[in-house]
Design a protein around this motif. Sequence first.
Motif, PDB file in Angstrom:
ATOM      1  N   PHE A 123       0.749  -1.274   0.204  1.00 38.36           N
ATOM      2  CA  PHE A 123      -0.088   0.081  -0.124  1.00 38.36           C
ATOM      3  C   PHE A 123       0.987   1.458   0.083  1.00 38.36           C
ATOM      4  N   TYR A 124       0.845   1.762  -1.356  1.00 35.14           N
ATOM      5  CA  TYR A 124       1.785   3.185  -1.142  1.00 35.14           C
ATOM      6  C   TYR A 124       2.902   3.510  -0.639  1.00 35.14           C
ATOM      7  N   ASP A 125       3.931   2.253  -0.899  1.00 38.25           N
ATOM      8  CA  ASP A 125       5.065   2.270  -0.211  1.00 38.25           C
ATOM      9  C   ASP A 125       6.117   2.162  -1.475  1.00 38.25           C
ATOM     10  N   SER A 126       7.270   2.617  -1.527  1.00 40.24           N
ATOM     11  CA  SER A 126       8.125   2.421  -2.592  1.00 40.24           C
ATOM     12  C   SER A 126       9.144   1.573  -2.524  1.00 40.24           C
ATOM     13  N   ALA A 151      -2.641   0.893   6.843  1.00 43.59           N
ATOM     14  CA  ALA A 151      -3.347   1.981   7.362  1.00 43.59           C
ATOM     15  C   ALA A 151      -4.752   1.928   7.367  1.00 43.59           C
ATOM     16  N   PRO A 152      -5.318   1.551   6.303  1.00 42.55           N
ATOM     17  CA  PRO A 152      -6.948   1.337   6.205  1.00 42.55           C
ATOM     18  C   PRO A 152      -7.381   0.503   7.081  1.00 42.55           C
ATOM     19  N   TYR A 214      -1.212   8.625  13.452  1.00 42.52           N
ATOM     20  CA  TYR A 214      -0.468   7.536  14.262  1.00 42.52           C
ATOM     21  C   TYR A 214      -1.223   6.323  14.555  1.00 42.52           C
ATOM     22  N   LEU A 215      -2.072   5.730  13.791  1.00 46.06           N
ATOM     23  CA  LEU A 215      -2.734   4.920  13.958  1.00 46.06           C
ATOM     24  C   LEU A 215      -2.280   3.500  14.610  1.00 46.06           C
ATOM     25  N   GLY A 216      -2.714   2.838  15.709  1.00 46.18           N
ATOM     26  CA  GLY A 216      -2.116   1.839  16.201  1.00 46.18           C
ATOM     27  C   GLY A 216      -1.008   2.114  17.110  1.00 46.18           C
ATOM     28  N   SER A 217      -0.804   3.343  17.475  1.00 42.50           N
ATOM     29  CA  SER A 217       0.558   3.712  18.259  1.00 42.50           C
ATOM     30  C   SER A 217      -0.248   4.266  19.528  1.00 42.50           C
ATOM     31  N   ASP A 250      -1.564  10.194   8.595  1.00 38.52           N
ATOM     32  CA  ASP A 250      -2.960  10.185   8.682  1.00 38.52           C
ATOM     33  C   ASP A 250      -3.569   9.420   7.580  1.00 38.52           C
ATOM     34  N   THR A 251      -4.701   8.997   7.784  1.00 38.23           N
ATOM     35  CA  THR A 251      -5.538   8.176   6.671  1.00 38.23           C
ATOM     36  C   THR A 251      -6.887   8.625   7.108  1.00 38.23           C
TER      37      THR A 251
END
Length: 258
Positions: A123-126, A151-152, A214-217, A250-251
Amino acid sequence: MRSVKVIGIGTGGLDQLTLAAVRALGEVDRFLVADKGGETAELVRLRTELISRYAPKAEVVLVPDPPRDRSAERPGADGAGYLGHVAEWHAARARAYADRLAPANPAGESGTTGFLVWGDPAFYDSTLRIVDRIRGLGYDFELEVIPGISAPQALAAAHQIALNRIGSPVHITTGRRLRSEWSMELGDVVVMLDGHLTCRELVGRGLEIFWGAYLGSPDQVLRSGALDEVIDELVSLRAGLRAEHGWVMDTYLLRPLG
């Protein structure tokens, strides 16, 4: 032969690691960690804390991140220019990483290099594209990819919702594409990598938003409600969080009301 492991580590909480990720961490000899300077020092600290817990004998190599031209990332910027800048940055990253891969040891056994990816590598990572570029420079290695909590997924869990409604699709996009892609017919839209909260331009369209940073943190922050009613608070809140932490991830999910 060398080996490379690209490991999804979730969105920030150490308890989000899968058992597969913990196993892979313990098999790595050398981790390559991008160092973007003081602005993301906290991200480097979190990665090194994770490594010290699950792979204490591994070497950690900080690799100065090549500079990146972000002018083409602004909403409305030329798409071809954006893709060109990203390709140049990926090429520079591949060159920076290539000569730091873990070498084979004298016994001929493989040296294993690890890359840690926030969320999931898909997901949107290089990282996977950069690993392909390293191969293109003439480096041979075996590759393993370990998925992580994205993140989703973390956003939906935090808000205790499903991303899709019954029988309906979910559209996933970025902030820079939201304005041109959005229509009510899309239904539920997950937006990632939106440093400008482009959803401001959709006020008055009858949408609700489920937002998380900062989801999950331990620093997780959530907001939800009718977009028209909460957007001003979100803009101010996001700016404050960035100033406090030096970075913000953020998402959000946009969903038609009713």
